[in-house]
Design a protein around this motif. Sequence first.
Motif, mmCIF file in Angstrom:
data_model
loop_
_atom_site.group_PDB
_atom_site.id
_atom_site.type_symbol
_atom_site.label_atom_id
_atom_site.label_comp_id
_atom_site.label_asym_id
_atom_site.label_seq_id
_atom_site.Cartn_x
_atom_site.Cartn_y
_atom_site.Cartn_z
ATOM 1 N N LYS A 193 -5.462 13.846 -3.889
ATOM 2 C CA LYS A 193 -4.468 14.858 -4.662
ATOM 3 C C LYS A 193 -3.081 14.581 -4.286
ATOM 4 C CE LYS A 193 -7.391 19.072 -5.124
ATOM 5 N NZ LYS A 193 -8.404 19.328 -4.229
ATOM 6 N N ILE A 194 -2.793 14.214 -2.935
ATOM 7 C CA ILE A 194 -1.540 13.932 -2.698
ATOM 8 C C ILE A 194 -1.046 12.625 -3.341
ATOM 9 C CG2 ILE A 194 0.091 12.927 -0.883
ATOM 10 C CD1 ILE A 194 -1.472 15.237 0.893
ATOM 11 N N LEU A 195 -1.998 11.383 -3.473
ATOM 12 C CA LEU A 195 -1.752 10.191 -3.749
ATOM 13 C C LEU A 195 -1.681 10.165 -5.457
ATOM 14 C CD1 LEU A 195 -4.153 7.912 -1.764
ATOM 15 C CD2 LEU A 195 -1.584 8.163 -1.709
ATOM 16 N N ASN A 196 -2.303 11.144 -6.217
ATOM 17 C CA ASN A 196 -2.175 11.400 -7.377
ATOM 18 C C ASN A 196 -0.899 12.128 -8.078
ATOM 19 O OD1 ASN A 196 -4.704 10.149 -8.078
ATOM 20 N ND2 ASN A 196 -5.896 12.321 -8.127
ATOM 21 N N GLU A 197 -0.228 12.716 -7.033
ATOM 22 C CA GLU A 197 1.047 13.309 -7.336
ATOM 23 C C GLU A 197 2.176 12.408 -6.939
ATOM 24 O OE1 GLU A 197 0.880 16.882 -5.051
ATOM 25 O OE2 GLU A 197 -0.893 17.632 -6.219
ATOM 26 N N LEU A 198 2.180 11.440 -6.212
ATOM 27 C CA LEU A 198 2.932 10.490 -6.059
ATOM 28 C C LEU A 198 3.582 9.581 -7.178
ATOM 29 C CD1 LEU A 198 1.994 8.948 -2.376
ATOM 30 C CD2 LEU A 198 3.797 10.642 -3.168
ATOM 31 N N LYS B 125 3.851 5.402 1.480
ATOM 32 C CA LYS B 125 4.249 6.798 1.236
ATOM 33 C C LYS B 125 3.784 8.016 1.977
ATOM 34 C CE LYS B 125 6.529 5.931 -2.845
ATOM 35 N NZ LYS B 125 7.863 5.568 -2.533
ATOM 36 N N VAL B 126 2.401 7.493 2.510
ATOM 37 C CA VAL B 126 1.637 8.398 3.361
ATOM 38 C C VAL B 126 1.157 7.472 4.455
ATOM 39 C CG1 VAL B 126 -0.410 9.968 3.567
ATOM 40 C CG2 VAL B 126 0.871 9.610 1.213
ATOM 41 N N ILE B 127 1.286 8.076 5.740
ATOM 42 C CA ILE B 127 0.689 7.513 6.798
ATOM 43 C C ILE B 127 -0.485 8.362 7.354
ATOM 44 C CG2 ILE B 127 0.848 6.543 9.167
ATOM 45 C CD1 ILE B 127 3.998 6.097 8.472
ATOM 46 N N VAL B 128 -1.607 8.099 7.547
ATOM 47 C CA VAL B 128 -2.686 9.026 8.206
ATOM 48 C C VAL B 128 -3.303 8.122 9.547
ATOM 49 C CG1 VAL B 128 -5.059 9.538 7.551
ATOM 50 C CG2 VAL B 128 -3.475 8.963 5.588
ATOM 51 N N PRO B 129 -2.730 9.063 10.465
ATOM 52 C CA PRO B 129 -3.210 8.715 12.003
ATOM 53 C C PRO B 129 -4.652 9.132 11.921
ATOM 54 C CG PRO B 129 -1.263 10.158 11.850
ATOM 55 C CD PRO B 129 -1.673 10.165 10.522
ATOM 56 N N ALA C 124 0.738 -1.104 0.043
ATOM 57 C CA ALA C 124 -0.094 -0.121 0.085
ATOM 58 C C ALA C 124 1.079 1.122 -0.065
ATOM 59 C CB ALA C 124 -0.841 0.094 1.160
ATOM 60 N N LYS C 125 0.383 2.482 -0.859
ATOM 61 C CA LYS C 125 0.906 3.515 -0.643
ATOM 62 C C LYS C 125 0.270 4.396 0.453
ATOM 63 C CE LYS C 125 1.642 4.965 -5.620
ATOM 64 N NZ LYS C 125 1.181 5.543 -6.592
ATOM 65 N N VAL C 126 -0.531 4.025 1.026
ATOM 66 C CA VAL C 126 -1.103 4.890 2.143
ATOM 67 C C VAL C 126 -1.641 3.765 3.203
ATOM 68 C CG1 VAL C 126 -3.545 4.838 1.283
ATOM 69 C CG2 VAL C 126 -2.842 6.500 2.966
ATOM 70 N N MET C 127 -1.109 4.248 4.459
ATOM 71 C CA MET C 127 -1.292 3.231 5.617
ATOM 72 C C MET C 127 -2.272 4.175 6.662
ATOM 73 S SD MET C 127 1.585 1.792 8.277
ATOM 74 C CE MET C 127 1.742 0.235 8.472
ATOM 75 N N ILE D 23 8.359 10.504 3.643
ATOM 76 C CA ILE D 23 6.896 10.039 3.736
ATOM 77 C C ILE D 23 6.241 11.360 4.071
ATOM 78 C CG2 ILE D 23 7.357 7.558 4.406
ATOM 79 C CD1 ILE D 23 6.587 8.257 7.004
ATOM 80 N N ILE D 24 5.078 11.056 4.123
ATOM 81 C CA ILE D 24 3.967 12.393 4.419
ATOM 82 C C ILE D 24 3.151 11.577 5.597
ATOM 83 C CG2 ILE D 24 1.841 13.410 3.836
ATOM 84 C CD1 ILE D 24 3.133 13.665 0.931
ATOM 85 N N ILE D 25 3.009 12.537 6.735
ATOM 86 C CA ILE D 25 1.979 12.252 7.643
ATOM 87 C C ILE D 25 1.065 13.047 7.864
ATOM 88 C CG2 ILE D 25 1.738 11.612 10.348
ATOM 89 C CD1 ILE D 25 4.909 11.567 10.186
ATOM 90 N N MET D 26 -0.245 12.716 7.515
ATOM 91 C CA MET D 26 -1.576 13.522 7.456
ATOM 92 C C MET D 26 -2.488 13.048 8.385
ATOM 93 S SD MET D 26 -3.636 14.114 4.001
ATOM 94 C CE MET D 26 -5.001 15.509 3.720
ATOM 95 N N PRO D 27 -2.686 13.749 9.678
ATOM 96 C CA PRO D 27 -3.391 13.392 10.722
ATOM 97 C C PRO D 27 -4.820 13.777 10.339
ATOM 98 C CG PRO D 27 -1.678 14.756 11.546
ATOM 99 C CD PRO D 27 -1.672 14.698 10.048
ATOM 100 N N MET D 28 -5.837 12.897 10.680
ATOM 101 C CA MET D 28 -7.347 13.226 10.377
ATOM 102 C C MET D 28 -7.977 12.692 11.518
ATOM 103 S SD MET D 28 -8.129 11.903 6.648
ATOM 104 C CE MET D 28 -7.072 12.036 5.216
ATOM 105 N N TYR D 29 -9.160 13.419 11.728
ATOM 106 C CA TYR D 29 -10.229 12.704 12.624
ATOM 107 C C TYR D 29 -10.485 11.263 12.849
ATOM 108 C CZ TYR D 29 -11.551 17.589 14.014
ATOM 109 O OH TYR D 29 -11.813 18.983 14.305
ATOM 110 N N HIS D 30 -10.653 10.662 13.867
ATOM 111 C CA HIS D 30 -11.087 9.097 13.657
ATOM 112 C C HIS D 30 -12.401 9.087 13.183
ATOM 113 C CE1 HIS D 30 -12.015 5.266 14.986
ATOM 114 N NE2 HIS D 30 -10.556 4.916 15.470
#
Length: 196
Positions: free
Chosen positions: A191-196, A120-124, A40-43, A161-168
């Motif tokens: 948008k971020i994933l499309n640019e990777l 490439k991206v981790i979303v807490p 996965a590119k995003v976790m 890598i990119i870390i992009m926090p979000m609400y649960h």
Amino acid sequence: MPMGKEELMRKLEEKIRNCRKCPLGQLRTNAVPGSGSYDAKVMFVGEAPGYWEDQKGLPFVGRAGKVLDELLEGIGLSRDDVYITNIVKCRPPENRDPTEEEIRACSPYLDMQIDIIRPKVIVPLGRHSMGYLLRKFGFEPEPISKIHGKVFRANTLFGRIIIMPMYHPAAALYKPPLREELRKDFEKLRKILNEL
């Protein structure tokens, strides 16, 4: 020959299922290592399993999971495209927040998952995973209401890598206006994933 991702993850998942490093190991029905693509590119990293996750041994299968599925679908992704896990792999009693001690005992598993998957991206998702992941990569956490959807760039041994926090997603169940905030943050993620 070095082990492939699949084999490394299977071994790690087995370790997690047999773990007794903290009292949660005695109380659980099932440990919940995580699920999705090992490439996965995003976790996505939530806080801890709830009742349904504990029953099924899978992350985000209750009501919050349905919200997450809708958000993923909204940006053209499914669970098979991403990897979903939690910072704590066993359910805390009554779905209470994980303690610092539980996070300390369990976080090495998350660190290993990150090293194997190399996203490439981790979303807490939520403040506990946000706090742990931002500190791990050298950032000072702020309230999630201030920094959700914000991009943090970090260097790792396997690249940037990119870390992009979000609400649960559970927050959207209790405060419906947050669903719109989550939707906007997912659009940023697209948008971020499309640019990777």
